[in-house]
Enzyme design. Structure first.
Site, PDB file in Angstrom:
ATOM      1  N   ALA A  62       0.860  -1.181   0.000  1.00  0.00           N
ATOM      2  CA  ALA A  62       0.000   0.000   0.000  1.00  0.00           C
ATOM      3  C   ALA A  62       0.896   1.231   0.000  1.00  0.00           C
ATOM      4  O   ALA A  62       2.086   1.138   0.315  1.00  0.00           O
ATOM      5  CB  ALA A  62      -0.874  -0.007   1.247  1.00  0.00           C
ATOM      6  N   GLY A 101       0.468  -5.214   0.756  1.00  0.00           N
ATOM      7  CA  GLY A 101      -0.729  -5.230  -0.086  1.00  0.00           C
ATOM      8  C   GLY A 101      -0.459  -5.790  -1.466  1.00  0.00           C
ATOM      9  O   GLY A 101      -1.354  -6.358  -2.103  1.00  0.00           O
ATOM     10  N   GLU A 104      -0.664  -9.399  -1.104  1.00  0.00           N
ATOM     11  CA  GLU A 104      -2.084  -9.724  -0.869  1.00  0.00           C
ATOM     12  C   GLU A 104      -2.875  -9.679  -2.180  1.00  0.00           C
ATOM     13  O   GLU A 104      -3.782 -10.482  -2.394  1.00  0.00           O
ATOM     14  CB  GLU A 104      -2.657  -8.773   0.181  1.00  0.00           C
ATOM     15  CG  GLU A 104      -2.098  -9.017   1.584  1.00  0.00           C
ATOM     16  CD  GLU A 104      -2.526  -7.963   2.574  1.00  0.00           C
ATOM     17  OE1 GLU A 104      -3.210  -8.324   3.557  1.00  0.00           O
ATOM     18  OE2 GLU A 104      -2.207  -6.770   2.359  1.00  0.00           O
TER      19      GLU A 104
HETATM   20  N1  T1G Z   1       4.655   3.380  -0.082  1.00  0.00           N
HETATM   21  C1  T1G Z   1       5.148   4.598  -0.408  1.00  0.00           C
HETATM   22  N2  T1G Z   1       6.459   4.840  -0.742  1.00  0.00           N
HETATM   23  C2  T1G Z   1       7.265   3.782  -0.769  1.00  0.00           C
HETATM   24  C3  T1G Z   1       6.817   2.470  -0.432  1.00  0.00           C
HETATM   25  C4  T1G Z   1       5.440   2.289  -0.088  1.00  0.00           C
HETATM   26  N3  T1G Z   1       4.932   1.105   0.213  1.00  0.00           N
HETATM   27  N4  T1G Z   1       7.874   1.632  -0.532  1.00  0.00           N
HETATM   28  C5  T1G Z   1       8.928   2.389  -0.919  1.00  0.00           C
HETATM   29  N5  T1G Z   1       8.580   3.666  -1.052  1.00  0.00           N
HETATM   30  C6  T1G Z   1       9.438   4.778  -1.487  1.00  0.00           C
HETATM   31  C7  T1G Z   1      10.587   5.059  -0.505  1.00  0.00           C
HETATM   32  O1  T1G Z   1      10.189   5.930   0.493  1.00  0.00           O
HETATM   33  C8  T1G Z   1      11.638   5.682  -1.427  1.00  0.00           C
HETATM   34  O2  T1G Z   1      11.267   7.017  -1.638  1.00  0.00           O
HETATM   35  C9  T1G Z   1      11.424   4.924  -2.728  1.00  0.00           C
HETATM   36  O3  T1G Z   1      10.107   4.374  -2.664  1.00  0.00           O
HETATM   37  C10 T1G Z   1      12.403   3.803  -2.920  1.00  0.00           C
HETATM   38  O4  T1G Z   1      12.372   2.989  -1.765  1.00  0.00           O
HETATM   39  C11 T1G Z   1      -2.757  -3.226   3.023  1.00  0.00           C
HETATM   40  C12 T1G Z   1      -1.092  -2.152   5.090  1.00  0.00           C
HETATM   41  C13 T1G Z   1      10.277  -2.113  -1.797  1.00  0.00           C
HETATM   42  C14 T1G Z   1      12.086  -3.279  -0.656  1.00  0.00           C
HETATM   43  O5  T1G Z   1       6.412  -2.201   3.910  1.00  0.00           O
HETATM   44  O6  T1G Z   1      10.582  -2.267   1.903  1.00  0.00           O
HETATM   45  O7  T1G Z   1       0.818  -2.864   2.244  1.00  0.00           O
HETATM   46  O8  T1G Z   1      13.211   8.109  -0.596  1.00  0.00           O
HETATM   47  O9  T1G Z   1      14.735   3.466  -1.033  1.00  0.00           O
HETATM   48  O10 T1G Z   1      15.964   0.001  -1.102  1.00  0.00           O
HETATM   49  O11 T1G Z   1      -1.703  -4.953   4.092  1.00  0.00           O
HETATM   50  O12 T1G Z   1      11.150   0.275  -0.321  1.00  0.00           O
HETATM   51  O13 T1G Z   1      13.158   7.749  -3.027  1.00  0.00           O
HETATM   52  O14 T1G Z   1      11.585   9.406  -1.967  1.00  0.00           O
HETATM   53  O15 T1G Z   1      13.348   1.666   0.080  1.00  0.00           O
HETATM   54  O16 T1G Z   1      15.133  -0.568  -3.419  1.00  0.00           O
HETATM   55  C15 T1G Z   1       3.908  -2.818   3.050  1.00  0.00           C
HETATM   56  C16 T1G Z   1       8.108  -0.959   1.951  1.00  0.00           C
HETATM   57  C17 T1G Z   1       3.178  -1.527   3.114  1.00  0.00           C
HETATM   58  C18 T1G Z   1       7.424  -2.241   1.768  1.00  0.00           C
HETATM   59  C19 T1G Z   1      12.570  -1.293  -2.108  1.00  0.00           C
HETATM   60  N6  T1G Z   1       5.077  -2.673   2.218  1.00  0.00           N
HETATM   61  N7  T1G Z   1       9.175  -0.735   1.003  1.00  0.00           N
HETATM   62  O17 T1G Z   1      13.723  -1.020  -1.394  1.00  0.00           O
HETATM   63  O18 T1G Z   1      14.171   1.366  -2.262  1.00  0.00           O
HETATM   64  S1  T1G Z   1       1.810  -1.658   4.222  1.00  0.00           S
HETATM   65  C20 T1G Z   1       6.261  -2.361   2.723  1.00  0.00           C
HETATM   66  C21 T1G Z   1      10.345  -1.409   1.082  1.00  0.00           C
HETATM   67  C22 T1G Z   1       0.660  -2.566   3.371  1.00  0.00           C
HETATM   68  C23 T1G Z   1      -1.451  -3.841   3.358  1.00  0.00           C
HETATM   69  C24 T1G Z   1      -0.518  -3.010   4.154  1.00  0.00           C
HETATM   70  C25 T1G Z   1      11.413  -1.013   0.113  1.00  0.00           C
HETATM   71  C26 T1G Z   1      11.526  -1.943  -1.115  1.00  0.00           C
HETATM   72  P1  T1G Z   1      12.368   8.112  -1.816  1.00  0.00           P
HETATM   73  P2  T1G Z   1      13.730   2.391  -1.139  1.00  0.00           P
HETATM   74  P3  T1G Z   1      14.857  -0.084  -2.073  1.00  0.00           P
END
Ligand code: T1G
Length: 701
Positions: A62, A101, A104
């Protein structure tokens, strides 16, 4: 169709492509686009639908930036319902990381295929959340209750091959052309008349779950929750998956998700998520700053730190040359490394062959002349400035032009070390935390003359070896250790005022610190602090100051390494036990210096330990030693085990209120003296202006 989602018919297969850089997060346009495409595909000629993503990864979850904001339609459950109830098979084609998400969404599909390098996971717990779109109901139905609990409470991603073994992925696509492979797979499903396999239709037999399983899981998780509340709710969701029908289970999951998404714990952990990414950015340095190639590294000193640092590079297949003064010391260093790797293998976290590959990447030398071809040198010898300057002069003589020369010092003057070379622009600090192969934080210390590409290279290589990097300018103790001074001081002052070591440490551990300050002192070695204090000339002449720490060292009680310090330790298990002898000594010493002991509240203990740390952080920000308040939060969460569920000391301070903290510091100043309690000008100003550190940070841009 929006730009974020496109649809095309390839032969008889409908292909939905998501394109929402950088990580295809499930923003409103993506949800709407997928819903519209799946709906449209029901009525066109396609016989199956492939859902894939452009860019570096499948949907990574998400859009975290939207949490806490008013929800926008369509909601994710509606999109997943459309996919699951499709009259044509929907196949998710996964590359990169299908997370949260995103995973999911794929679980709502009827089939999942992935390229071998892909990973899937539900990392929501790392944001203080739980999978809120069916993950807690669908994973246990496919992979079983235990596997689901482990996967969702750890939040760690799983490689495609393992996910295949768990039944979470149906097909591994050979080669790199995922789209072609997925379309072939879809065609084979159509040709074989494969059913619309809906995970929701699977039921779990409650008899397969032993009685008390979930309560036992709750207890185990509570022991290491450290203020986090999501784990317990995840257990409740999986319990619902066993005991309730799918839709009731989804309702329960939604309820608990909404409780968490509005919780201060999740807000704090989301703050750390973005703070970690912000910390990697150096103000004034464009992201196109050139970086130097790092293909071979040398480590000076094969002690505990040197060995751990060498492992960090070998773990990402970068060859390491470890230099020691003689062969015995070298062998000792190599033995430490082999012992550490053996522990990881015994824990089942590394296979023995891989261990040997990594050990083979680390070679030893006693000759500086062998360092002529390395790209980066990290000096990790004991804390003596003159010795470090000597070593850097030698490195200056033998290393090739363009080699980066770094010191792992915890507090020495990087500029003084740099001046011992003819190339101060290539010198900086790379401060690892012990154990270096485990602790995630890397303080990158920028010297007066450190070149931009040296900084950019160090931040990049730091991320490559799995570290979270934060930039510091040069000062005594940089960011983390400088702030720790007051924290450790007050922990000992509280003993003189009437606390026992257990009382102080249990309050901090109750707050969520991994270990209290006195037990931490015993772990690090009380003699280390003692020697550092002996070398200082600026400490107040106060008999109460570090009184117990000094006496214990002079009694030979250096902490865990001597079997006793503030506590005594079981020689076999290293279990920590309070020591009545020390508690009696504390009373005696307090009486000797005329301190009247009293009952002290937990609040006072927390305030007297954290407020000096927060106050010093305000000075560090004012002096520009740290770039932004959130960097300090990253330093403390990843370097000092400050609870992520509190968001780090600056986020916590804003939560408590800077006015409250300022007023309390003034009260302590009046009671204990200005030499210890002098409010930082920035804290005073923000308190008077009713502002937060976060607001100040944003104003600095
Ligand atoms: N939402 C918004 N921005 C995101 C994002 C996300 N989910 N994931 C990454 N970014 C932005 C991050 O801030 C950065 O921005 C850029 O993307 C690159 O990320 C309903 C409730 C995917 C493994 O927890 O673990 O789904 O700094 O530097 O090292 O059940 O990003 O460039 O401006 O980290 O290559 C669950 C979170 C959400 C995954 C890539 N998902 N992301 O790593 O790049 S909750 C997560 C990561 C959810 C549902 C629920 C990592 C990555 P900027 P990065 P990276």
């Amino acid at each position: 169709m929006s730009n974020a989602v496109s649809y095309e018919l390839v032969d008889n297969i409908g292909v939905i492509s998501v394109n929402n850089p950088p990580v295809n997060a499930l923003a409103q346009v993506v949800r709407e686009g997928i819903l519209n495409a799946v709906t449209a595909a029901q009525d066109d000629d396609c016989e199956a639908i492939v859902l894939r993503c452009e860019g570096r990864t499948f949907i990574a979850g998400a859009d975290i930036t939207k949490f806490g904001k008013p929800p926008m339609e369509p909601g994710l459950p509606l999109v997943l319902g459309a996919i699951e109830n499709s009259s044509k098979p929907v196949i998710a084609a996964i590359h990169g990381t299908a997370l949260g998400g995103g995973f999911e969404v794929s679980l709502a599909c009827h089939y999942r295929c992935a390229i071998a390098s892909a990973k899937v996971g539900l990392p929501e717990v790392k944001l203080g959340l739980l999978p809120g779109a069916g993950g807690t109901q669908r994973v246990p139905r496919i992979a079983g209750v235990k596997a689901a609990l482990d996967m969702i409470t750890s939040g760690n991603p799983i490689a495609a091959a393992k996910a295949h073994d768990m039944g979470l992925v149906d097909m591994i696509i050979e080669g790199e052309d995922l789209q072609a492979g997925a379309i072939e797979y879809a065609k084979s499903l159509v040709a074989s008349g494969a059913p619309l396999k809906r995970i929701r239709d699977i039921t779990i037999d409650p008899a397969t779950v032993e009685a008390g399983y979930f309560d036992a899981a709750r207890k185990k998780l509570a022991r290491r929750a450290r203020g986090q509340i999501a784990q317990d709710k995840i257990v409740s969701c999986i319990e619902a998956a066993v005991n309730l029908p799918m839709d009731k289970g989804l309702e329960r999951e939604r309820e608990l998700f909404l409780e968490l998404v509005t919780s201060p714990e999740s807000a704090a952990m989301r703050h750390i998520f973005f703070a970690e990414r912000q910390a990697a950015k150096i103000k004034g340095l464009s992201k196109d700053t050139p970086v130097r190639a790092i293909n071979k590294v040398a480590i000076i000193g094969g002690g505990t730190m040197g060995g751990g640092i060498a492992m960090c590079f070998a773990n990402v297949d970068i060859p390491v040359l470890m230099l020691e003064i003689n062969d015995e010391a070298l062998q000792r260093g190599m033995d430490i490394i082999r012992k550490n790797y053996n522990i990881t293998v015994q824990k089942g976290k590394l296979d023995a062959n891989k261990m040997q590959d990594r050990i083979d990447l680390i070679t030893g030398t006693t000759d500086y002349a062998d360092l002529g071809e390395v790209d980066l040198v990290i000096e990790a010898v004991f804390e003596n400035l003159e010795l470090k300057k000597e070593i850097f002069a030698k490195l200056d003589a033998v290393c090739k032009p363009g080699a980066i020369l770094a010191s792992n010092t915890s507090y020495q003057d990087i500029d003084a070390i740099a001046e011992a070379t003819s190339r101060p622009q290539d010198v900086l600090g790379m401060h690892f935390f012990s154990p270096a192969n485990v602790m995630k934080l890397l303080e990158v210390v920028r010297g007066e003359k450190t070149a931009d590409d040296v900084l950019a290279t160090s931040m990049k290589i730091g991320k490559k070896i799995g570290k979270v990097c934060a930039l510091s300018r040069v000062c005594y103790g940089f960011i983390g250790n400088r702030m720790l001074g007051g924290y450790g001081r007050e922990a000992q002052m509280l003993l003189m005022d009437g606390c026992t070591p257990v009382q102080v440490d249990s309050v901090l551990e109750g707050f969520g610190m991994a270990m209290g300050p006195l037990a931490m002192g015993d772990l690090a070695g009380l003699d280390v602090g003692y020697k550092a204090r002996q070398a200082r000339t600026d400490l107040p002449d106060d008999p109460k100051l570090y009184r117990m720490g000094t006496l214990l060292v002079e009694m030979g009680r250096h902490g865990q390494k001597t079997g006793s310090g503030f506590y005594k330790y079981d020689p076999d298990t290293r279990k920590r036990m309070s020591d009545p002898e020390v508690e009696a000594m504390i009373k005696e010493e307090a009486a000797k210096i005329g301190v009247e002991q009293r009952d002290i509240s937990s609040d006072e203990i927390l305030e007297r330990c954290f407020y000096p740390l927060i106050n010093e952080a305000a000075r560090i920000l004012e002096e520009g030693i740290a770039q932004r308040p959130s960097d300090i939060d990253v330093v403390y969460v990843y370097g000092y085990a400050f609870p992520a569920a509190k968001g780090g000391p600056m986020h916590y301070a804003d939560h408590v209120g800077l006015k409250n903290i300022y007023d309390k510091i003034c009260e302590f100043r009046d009671r204990y003296g200005e030499q210890y309690w002098k409010p930082a000008p920035l804290l005073k100003r923000l308190a008077e202006e009713g502002k937060t550190f976060a607001q100040w940070g944003a104003e600095q841009g």
